[in-house]
Design an enzyme around this catalytic site. Structure first.
Site, PDB file in Angstrom:
ATOM      1  N   SER A  14      31.459  46.835   6.813  1.00 29.20           N
ATOM      2  CA  SER A  14      30.789  47.439   5.783  1.00 29.20           C
ATOM      3  C   SER A  14      31.671  48.082   4.716  1.00 29.20           C
ATOM      4  O   SER A  14      31.187  48.777   3.848  1.00 29.20           O
ATOM      5  CB  SER A  14      29.678  48.480   6.442  1.00 29.20           C
ATOM      6  OG  SER A  14      30.384  49.381   7.100  1.00 29.20           O
ATOM      7  N   ASN A  23      27.604  57.301  14.826  1.00 31.25           N
ATOM      8  CA  ASN A  23      26.294  57.233  14.576  1.00 31.25           C
ATOM      9  C   ASN A  23      25.838  58.544  13.849  1.00 31.25           C
ATOM     10  O   ASN A  23      25.000  58.427  12.819  1.00 31.25           O
ATOM     11  CB  ASN A  23      25.374  56.926  15.846  1.00 31.25           C
ATOM     12  CG  ASN A  23      25.607  55.715  16.488  1.00 31.25           C
ATOM     13  OD1 ASN A  23      26.313  54.838  15.829  1.00 31.25           O
ATOM     14  ND2 ASN A  23      25.033  55.348  17.695  1.00 31.25           N
ATOM     15  N   HIS A  38      -6.158  47.559 -23.350  1.00 34.79           N
ATOM     16  CA  HIS A  38      -6.064  46.170 -23.225  1.00 34.79           C
ATOM     17  C   HIS A  38      -5.120  45.640 -24.317  1.00 34.79           C
ATOM     18  O   HIS A  38      -5.426  44.408 -24.847  1.00 34.79           O
ATOM     19  CB  HIS A  38      -7.483  45.553 -23.487  1.00 34.79           C
ATOM     20  CG  HIS A  38      -8.625  46.192 -22.617  1.00 34.79           C
ATOM     21  ND1 HIS A  38      -8.838  45.876 -21.416  1.00 34.79           N
ATOM     22  CD2 HIS A  38      -9.162  47.206 -22.841  1.00 34.79           C
ATOM     23  CE1 HIS A  38      -9.630  46.445 -20.831  1.00 34.79           C
ATOM     24  NE2 HIS A  38     -10.189  47.566 -21.433  1.00 34.79           N
ATOM     25  N   SER A  96      21.891  36.591 -30.799  1.00 37.98           N
ATOM     26  CA  SER A  96      21.803  35.243 -30.154  1.00 37.98           C
ATOM     27  C   SER A  96      23.017  34.706 -30.675  1.00 37.98           C
ATOM     28  O   SER A  96      23.312  34.541 -31.548  1.00 37.98           O
ATOM     29  CB  SER A  96      20.796  34.615 -30.710  1.00 37.98           C
ATOM     30  OG  SER A  96      20.509  33.417 -30.529  1.00 37.98           O
ATOM     31  N   LYS A 115      18.718  36.911 -34.985  1.00 36.99           N
ATOM     32  CA  LYS A 115      17.967  37.362 -34.123  1.00 36.99           C
ATOM     33  C   LYS A 115      18.742  38.885 -33.744  1.00 36.99           C
ATOM     34  O   LYS A 115      19.874  38.907 -33.879  1.00 36.99           O
ATOM     35  CB  LYS A 115      18.335  36.697 -32.656  1.00 36.99           C
ATOM     36  CG  LYS A 115      17.395  35.537 -32.490  1.00 36.99           C
ATOM     37  CD  LYS A 115      16.055  35.804 -32.695  1.00 36.99           C
ATOM     38  CE  LYS A 115      15.233  36.282 -31.313  1.00 36.99           C
ATOM     39  NZ  LYS A 115      15.229  35.485 -30.194  1.00 36.99           N
ATOM     40  N   ASN A 124      17.906  41.566 -30.515  1.00 37.19           N
ATOM     41  CA  ASN A 124      17.119  41.301 -29.172  1.00 37.19           C
ATOM     42  C   ASN A 124      17.280  42.841 -28.367  1.00 37.19           C
ATOM     43  O   ASN A 124      18.369  43.517 -28.432  1.00 37.19           O
ATOM     44  CB  ASN A 124      17.577  40.228 -28.226  1.00 37.19           C
ATOM     45  CG  ASN A 124      17.365  38.707 -28.928  1.00 37.19           C
ATOM     46  OD1 ASN A 124      16.442  38.706 -29.675  1.00 37.19           O
ATOM     47  ND2 ASN A 124      18.058  38.059 -28.550  1.00 37.19           N
ATOM     48  N   GLU A 135      14.969  44.522 -21.620  1.00 38.59           N
ATOM     49  CA  GLU A 135      14.595  43.568 -20.803  1.00 38.59           C
ATOM     50  C   GLU A 135      15.130  43.604 -19.258  1.00 38.59           C
ATOM     51  O   GLU A 135      14.663  43.247 -18.478  1.00 38.59           O
ATOM     52  CB  GLU A 135      14.754  42.385 -21.323  1.00 38.59           C
ATOM     53  CG  GLU A 135      13.888  42.077 -22.759  1.00 38.59           C
ATOM     54  CD  GLU A 135      14.677  40.754 -23.714  1.00 38.59           C
ATOM     55  OE1 GLU A 135      14.863  39.933 -23.230  1.00 38.59           O
ATOM     56  OE2 GLU A 135      14.656  41.064 -24.717  1.00 38.59           O
ATOM     57  N   GLN A 178      22.978  49.751   9.459  1.00 42.76           N
ATOM     58  CA  GLN A 178      24.066  49.656   8.409  1.00 42.76           C
ATOM     59  C   GLN A 178      23.395  48.716   6.989  1.00 42.76           C
ATOM     60  O   GLN A 178      24.123  49.223   5.985  1.00 42.76           O
ATOM     61  CB  GLN A 178      25.190  48.751   9.121  1.00 42.76           C
ATOM     62  CG  GLN A 178      26.235  48.505   8.100  1.00 42.76           C
ATOM     63  CD  GLN A 178      27.671  47.907   8.835  1.00 42.76           C
ATOM     64  OE1 GLN A 178      28.312  48.581   9.585  1.00 42.76           O
ATOM     65  NE2 GLN A 178      27.757  46.563   8.864  1.00 42.76           N
TER      66      GLN A 178
HETATM   67  N1  ARG Z   1      29.218  51.220   9.648  1.00 46.53           N
HETATM   68  C1  ARG Z   1      28.174  51.610  10.417  1.00 46.53           C
HETATM   69  C2  ARG Z   1      26.681  52.070   9.839  1.00 46.53           C
HETATM   70  O1  ARG Z   1      26.986  51.931   8.593  1.00 46.53           O
HETATM   71  C3  ARG Z   1      28.608  52.979  11.189  1.00 46.53           C
HETATM   72  C4  ARG Z   1      27.847  53.455  12.394  1.00 46.53           C
HETATM   73  C5  ARG Z   1      28.439  52.352  13.439  1.00 46.53           C
HETATM   74  N2  ARG Z   1      27.852  52.565  14.752  1.00 46.53           N
HETATM   75  C6  ARG Z   1      27.982  52.011  15.681  1.00 46.53           C
HETATM   76  N3  ARG Z   1      27.673  52.285  16.865  1.00 46.53           N
HETATM   77  N4  ARG Z   1      28.172  50.630  15.559  1.00 46.53           N
HETATM   78  O2  ARG Z   1      25.773  52.001  10.251  1.00 46.53           O
END
Ligand code: ARG
Length: 470
Positions: free
Chosen positions: A23, A110, A156, A277, A283, A285, A290, A322
């Site tokens: 990650s 965690n 409406h 454009s 144009k 825009n 949007e 994650q």
């Molecule tokens: N990169 C993990 C997340 O964002 C961190 C926690 C990972 N914990 C684990 N037991 N694999 O959730």
């Protein structure tokens, strides 16, 4: 590269697994929170006699050096080290040896990631609160400038009744006011400290979770370790806040697109906030509007994705969690960008007051006022409605508007019509006759300006209070 959890493994991780599992490419944006959280944790460990003060000092200095390196762009993030937590911890241990390897005592990734995310959400919420106020301020500024700018109000998408541009803009101000309240709620739910929950069931070490909370300016501590590591409600709440805010911004966007069309011609965006454009030289825009409308769908998607990720998860931590990051980060970026660009876009747009006035004088949006006129002369409303309906049908046939018809023409439909009816039809008179609370009359509107000023002042105070909790 050796894994921090590699003890029981005898093979290197497959490259695709490393890439899929990692990650770091997106959670590196949590580096400040991760370092600050680790400093608080190490300080607590030393205070409790779980690590030595010397080790704590080395850890704190090491982490500060890493922070400086990251900010100077001198830190190489590694995919093999998976996430921000292990990237930083591995580098720390590389630099300071065993002291670094003691940092993770009484902690799991965690509860660590949960802590980082709570701190991060709090910081972003405080920034967004400020941006929200700046945008509301812009709406109010433009509204005050157009307190007497008449325009047709629509239902409406058909001309309905005369209003002012101020009244229309204050409708958005009120939506954003609710968004601000929701945002404070998100902050409150994020303002609870999860560290010390460990992987799931706390720790055997004599830690002091309240001390950590105090150092990091959290006002509460999770009372249940399992809830602490698996709660993502505050992220969902942020995403639902963001979805509702973006829905408001998207409705405004739709109106800005309509209003800047030749057909409406109510506004013209400043050249700096519009695009051209590549083929059609004429144009101009409203791309930003949007895009805001378009990005709203993406933010909804991020909320639904998070809801869906959570719905089948058994307690407690599962790697699915994650997936709480990319959508949240994207929604944060989108919301901040939208509020910033819209502030300046609204302040610089040209409001075509003549064109609005013309529109409201060349339509039937004063028909209700004519019915009310007859009611004031004693006719029951339903009957008055029918009489005016006939007048409108007649006018359409004669290619006229109600203001163009003569008293003699009106008399064909009711004896109650008298010369004063012309005044009742004047759009400005129609607006000012709407004196009910929350209505568009100048008097009511002025009262609302005072309320809005007070709302902004209170929001400023609330915003300052958030700063002290970061
Ligand atoms: N990169 C993990 C997340 O964002 C961190 C926690 C990972 N914990 C684990 N037991 N694999 O959730």
């Amino acid at each position: 590269m050796a894994k921090l959890w590699g003890g029981r493994f005898s093979k290197n991780t497959n490259e695709l697994v490393d890439a899929f599992n990692a990650s770091i490419n997106y959670d590196k944006r949590l580096y400040r929170e991760d370092i600050r959280g680790s400093i608080a944790h190490a300080t607590m460990l030393a205070k409790q006699g779980i690590i030595s003060v010397e080790d704590k000092d080395k850890i704190v200095q090491g982490l500060k050096d890493i922070l400086a390196d990251i900010e100077a762009g001198k830190f190489d993030f590694s995919v093999e080290l998976e996430d921000i937590h292990m990237n930083i911890e591995a580098r720390l241990t590389e630099r300071i040896g065993d002291a670094g390897a003691r940092l993770h005592t009484a902690r799991s990734r965690n509860d660590q990631v949960a802590l980082d995310m709570h701190m991060y959400v709090k910081r972003e919420v405080a920034e967004i609160a400020e941006l929200l106020i700046r945008f509301e301020e812009a709406l109010l500024t433009v509204a005050k400038k157009h307190d007497k700018t008449l325009m047709p109000g629509y239902t409406h998408l058909q001309r309905a009744q005369p209003i002012t541009f101020a009244h229309h803009l204050l409708a958005y101000f009120n939506m954003l006011r609710r968004d601000f309240d929701r945002l404070l709620g998100v902050f409150d739910r994020a303002d609870i400290m999860p560290l010390g929950a460990g992987a799931i069931a706390g720790t055997t070490f004599p830690i002091d979770r309240f001390f950590v909370a105090e150092q990091l300016h959290f006002s509460k501590v999770y009372p249940n370790s399992m809830d602490a590591v698996s709660d993502r409600d505050y992220i969902l709440e942020f995403l639902s806040f963001a979805s509702i805010l973006m829905m408001h911004m998207s409705r405004l966007s739709e109106e800005l697109c309509l209003w800047s069309s030749t057909e409406f011609g109510f506004i013209e965006l400043d050249d700096a906030f519009a695009t051209g454009s590549s083929m059609m030289p004429q144009k101009k825009n409203p791309d930003i509007s949007e895009l805001v409308r378009g990005k709203t769908g993406r933010v909804y998607g991020e909320m639904i994705a998070m809801m869906t990720t959570l719905k089948g998860l058994p307690l407690t931590y599962n790697k699915d969690l994650q997936e709480d990051k990319e959508g949240l980060f994207d929604a944060i970026d989108t919301v901040k960008f939208t509020l910033q660009v819209y502030r300046d876009m609204i302040l610089t747009m040209q409001v075509k007051t003549d064109r609005m006035k013309w529109a409201v004088s060349h339509d039937f949006s004063n028909a209700t006022d004519l019915a009310d006129y007859l009611v004031r002369k004693g006719l029951p409303f339903r009957k008055a409605h029918a009489v005016v309906g006939k007048c409108v049908a007649y006018a359409i046939k004669e290619n006229k508007f109600l203001l163009d018809m003569t008293l003699a023409e009106y008399k064909q439909f009711s004896d109650l019509f008298e010369p004063d009816l012309m005044q009742a039809l004047d759009p400005e008179h129609c607006v000012n006759a709407r004196v009910s609370y929350g209505g568009p009359s100048y008097v009511e509107n002025d009262k609302q300006f005072v309320v809005c000023d007070k709302v902004l002042a209170d929001q400023e105070t609330a915003c300052k209070a958030l700063e002290t909790k970061l």
